[in-house]
Motif scaffolding. Structure first.
Motif, mmCIF file in Angstrom:
data_model
loop_
_atom_site.group_PDB
_atom_site.id
_atom_site.type_symbol
_atom_site.label_atom_id
_atom_site.label_comp_id
_atom_site.label_asym_id
_atom_site.label_seq_id
_atom_site.Cartn_x
_atom_site.Cartn_y
_atom_site.Cartn_z
ATOM 1 N N GLY A 132 103.962 -3.633 -15.302
ATOM 2 C CA GLY A 132 105.348 -4.038 -15.499
ATOM 3 C C GLY A 132 106.202 -3.838 -14.261
ATOM 4 O O GLY A 132 107.267 -4.453 -14.123
ATOM 5 N N SER A 156 108.379 -13.758 -16.079
ATOM 6 C CA SER A 156 107.408 -13.511 -17.153
ATOM 7 C C SER A 156 106.402 -14.657 -17.265
ATOM 8 O O SER A 156 105.318 -14.479 -17.815
ATOM 9 C CB SER A 156 108.131 -13.324 -18.495
ATOM 10 O OG SER A 156 108.619 -14.563 -18.995
ATOM 11 N N THR A 157 106.754 -15.839 -16.721
ATOM 12 C CA THR A 157 105.811 -16.968 -16.778
ATOM 13 C C THR A 157 104.562 -16.679 -15.946
ATOM 14 O O THR A 157 103.482 -17.202 -16.252
ATOM 15 C CB THR A 157 106.455 -18.278 -16.276
ATOM 16 O OG1 THR A 157 106.803 -18.143 -14.887
ATOM 17 C CG2 THR A 157 107.682 -18.630 -17.077
ATOM 18 N N GLY A 214 103.046 -13.752 -15.749
ATOM 19 C CA GLY A 214 102.179 -12.957 -16.618
ATOM 20 C C GLY A 214 101.585 -13.782 -17.734
ATOM 21 O O GLY A 214 100.382 -13.692 -18.020
ATOM 22 N N ALA A 219 112.959 -13.860 -17.564
ATOM 23 C CA ALA A 219 112.015 -14.734 -18.267
ATOM 24 C C ALA A 219 111.245 -15.612 -17.287
ATOM 25 O O ALA A 219 110.085 -15.959 -17.529
ATOM 26 C CB ALA A 219 112.769 -15.601 -19.276
ATOM 27 N N PHE A 230 104.296 -9.854 -17.731
ATOM 28 C CA PHE A 230 105.072 -10.609 -18.725
ATOM 29 C C PHE A 230 106.208 -9.747 -19.285
ATOM 30 O O PHE A 230 107.382 -10.137 -19.249
ATOM 31 C CB PHE A 230 104.154 -11.077 -19.848
ATOM 32 C CG PHE A 230 104.878 -11.721 -21.003
ATOM 33 C CD1 PHE A 230 105.437 -12.979 -20.871
ATOM 34 C CD2 PHE A 230 105.006 -11.062 -22.214
ATOM 35 C CE1 PHE A 230 106.117 -13.578 -21.931
ATOM 36 C CE2 PHE A 230 105.676 -11.647 -23.278
ATOM 37 C CZ PHE A 230 106.230 -12.909 -23.136
ATOM 38 N N PHE A 231 105.851 -8.565 -19.792
ATOM 39 C CA PHE A 231 106.880 -7.693 -20.375
ATOM 40 C C PHE A 231 107.808 -7.128 -19.304
ATOM 41 O O PHE A 231 109.008 -6.955 -19.545
ATOM 42 C CB PHE A 231 106.224 -6.566 -21.185
ATOM 43 C CG PHE A 231 105.574 -7.039 -22.452
ATOM 44 C CD1 PHE A 231 106.316 -7.641 -23.455
ATOM 45 C CD2 PHE A 231 104.198 -6.909 -22.638
ATOM 46 C CE1 PHE A 231 105.724 -8.095 -24.618
ATOM 47 C CE2 PHE A 231 103.589 -7.356 -23.798
ATOM 48 C CZ PHE A 231 104.353 -7.956 -24.805
ATOM 49 N N GLY A 275 108.754 -8.610 -16.535
ATOM 50 C CA GLY A 275 109.705 -9.661 -16.181
ATOM 51 C C GLY A 275 110.795 -9.826 -17.216
ATOM 52 O O GLY A 275 111.987 -9.865 -16.895
ATOM 53 N N LEU A 276 110.385 -9.900 -18.479
ATOM 54 C CA LEU A 276 111.367 -10.096 -19.556
ATOM 55 C C LEU A 276 112.334 -8.915 -19.681
ATOM 56 O O LEU A 276 113.549 -9.091 -19.688
ATOM 57 C CB LEU A 276 110.639 -10.286 -20.897
ATOM 58 C CG LEU A 276 110.090 -11.672 -21.223
ATOM 59 C CD1 LEU A 276 109.419 -11.648 -22.594
ATOM 60 C CD2 LEU A 276 111.200 -12.721 -21.227
#
Length: 417
Positions: A223, A45-46, A48, A42, A359-360, A362-363
């Motif tokens: 990704g 993801s920050t 992104g 997460a 973002f995706f 990273g998550l």
């Protein structure tokens, strides 16, 4: 001090701020704090999410109301304050929100730094195409210098990396106020809709099969773009848990080893014109995708002694993987979109790859590693990297099959000149 030197200092500090913690934050998270991998995903993801939310907004502010160099300085000072607070944070949830605040301030400064440099160079009658690239290369040098400083001072797993980054951000923030003025251009029409002002009118390109396919593949490959930045230094550092590798150069100076990736970037940029002219945009993007497979695969089988060559080659390959995708993708957009929405289309490409993709990526990478490849707190790095390699391979094969694009040397040559 002349204009080029002043912009070189700006570029150096711009990426020094990022390099001081981006590659080493995993060591702090997993080693010092011993927080979970799912939550770590997460954190990245920050990057992104901030890339999706902020650049268009700050671009409008700089275009209409505030001098770009002042906005640039304020964002760096605010981001520095967030970084300065990170050492006080003692739980992963709070860490997420503080780093998110720092990224909301930092990510738009990447495009703002380009805007400021372009504006100042044009106002001083420099040839931007000729003068800007050597200035921008010093940004990569700044990133590498920060990595080396963090490692050589023994801070690759300590809170001091955030202090180093914060003070560099403050220095750049105040320094930017001394730069030549970049007043609002006010190029956005008052009658323009909010959709147009935010550059979202380029989304109509999804109505074209070829463009929709390109942007979707950009998101999926996006990704993978930050995965080795997220986990590479941690992976090398955790060889310390194996007695025969504990005192190796790779473990002690993992961040310096990882910096080979950034050095490689600067070299592969020089090779791009040859590859584009010889193979064309689609083939260069495919080379990038297979380079990602090689990047991850070599990491899977490398080690600090007899497998050191694999780790080093993986870092060299990174330059090809990263640069070839970003630049050839940008050129594809440049050569296939109408001039009226070209800038917005470039923004959409970055939003899909470095925004939604990062973002995706990273998550989901954090969840996958925690759920399937971590057992009793021990990460199965070989299978982690092999799963990433398989992911990149699937994307490459599907891209080769479904994405149709005819090589036009003249179009590429026109853009290059």
């Amino acid at each position: 001090m002349n204009i080029k030197m002043r912009l070189t200092i700006m570029s150096f500090l711009q990426f020094f701020v990022w390099g001081a913690w981006l590659i080493t934050v995993g060591n702090y998270w997993f080693g010092t704090k011993q927080w979970s991998g799912e939550q770590f995903g997460a954190i990245f993801s920050t990057l992104g999410l901030s890339s999706i939310l902020m650049p268009a907004i700050t671009g409008i502010i700089a275009d209409k109301w505030i001098n770009a160099e002042k906005l640039y300085g304020v964002l760096h000072i605010l981001g520095g304050l967030a970084l300065l607070y990170i050492p006080q944070v003692d739980n992963p949830t709070a860490f997420y929100w503080v780093i998110f605040a720092a990224m909301l301030c930092y990510m738009p400064t990447i495009s703002l730094s380009n805007s400021v440099a372009y504006n100042i160079l044009k106002n001083n009658e420099f040839d931007v195409v000729k003068v800007f690239p050597p200035i921008r290369v010093w940004g990569t040098v700044g990133f590498i210098a920060a990595m080396w400083l963090t490692n050589l001072t023994g801070n690759k797993a300590s809170v001091n990396m955030f202090y180093i980054s914060a003070f560099a951000a403050f220095a750049l923030g105040f320094y930017s106020f001394s730069l030549p003025k970049c007043p609002p251009q006010k190029l956005i029409s008052q009658e323009a809709s909010l959709i147009e002002k935010l550059g979202l009118n380029a989304f109509k390109l999804f109505g074209t099969y070829k463009m929709a396919l390109f942007f979707i593949f950009s998101m999926f490959l996006g990704g993978a773009l930050q995965l080795t930045n997220m986990y590479g230094d941690v992976y090398l550092s955790e060889f310390a848990k194996i007695p025969e590798y504990a005192d190796s150069f790779v473990v002690k100076y993992s961040t310096i080893i990882m910096s080979i990736s950034q050095i490689s970037e600067t070299l592969f940029i020089l090779a791009i014109p040859f590859f584009l002219k010889r193979f064309g945009i689609k083939q260069v993007m495919l080379i990038s995708m297979f380079a990602w497979v090689l990047r991850f695969g070599l990491f899977a089988y490398g080690n600090p002694i007899d497998g050191l060559w694999m780790i080093i080659v993986s870092c060299i390959v990174y330059g090809m993987a990263f640069d070839f995708f970003n630049i050839s993708g940008s050129l594809f957009v440049e050569t296939t979109t109408d001039s009226s929405i070209r800038s917005s289309a470039q923004g959409l490409f970055m939003m899909m790859s470095n925004g939604f993709g990062a973002f995706f990526g990273g998550l989901l990478s954090g969840v996958v590693i925690d759920e399937f490849f971590t057992h009793d707190g021990v990460r199965d790095w070989q299978n982690i990297w092999l799963s990433f390699a398989a992911y990149a391979l699937v994307i490459a094969v599907l891209f080769a099959i479904f994405f149709k694009h005819k090589h036009d040397p003249k179009a590429v040559e026109n853009i290059a000149h």
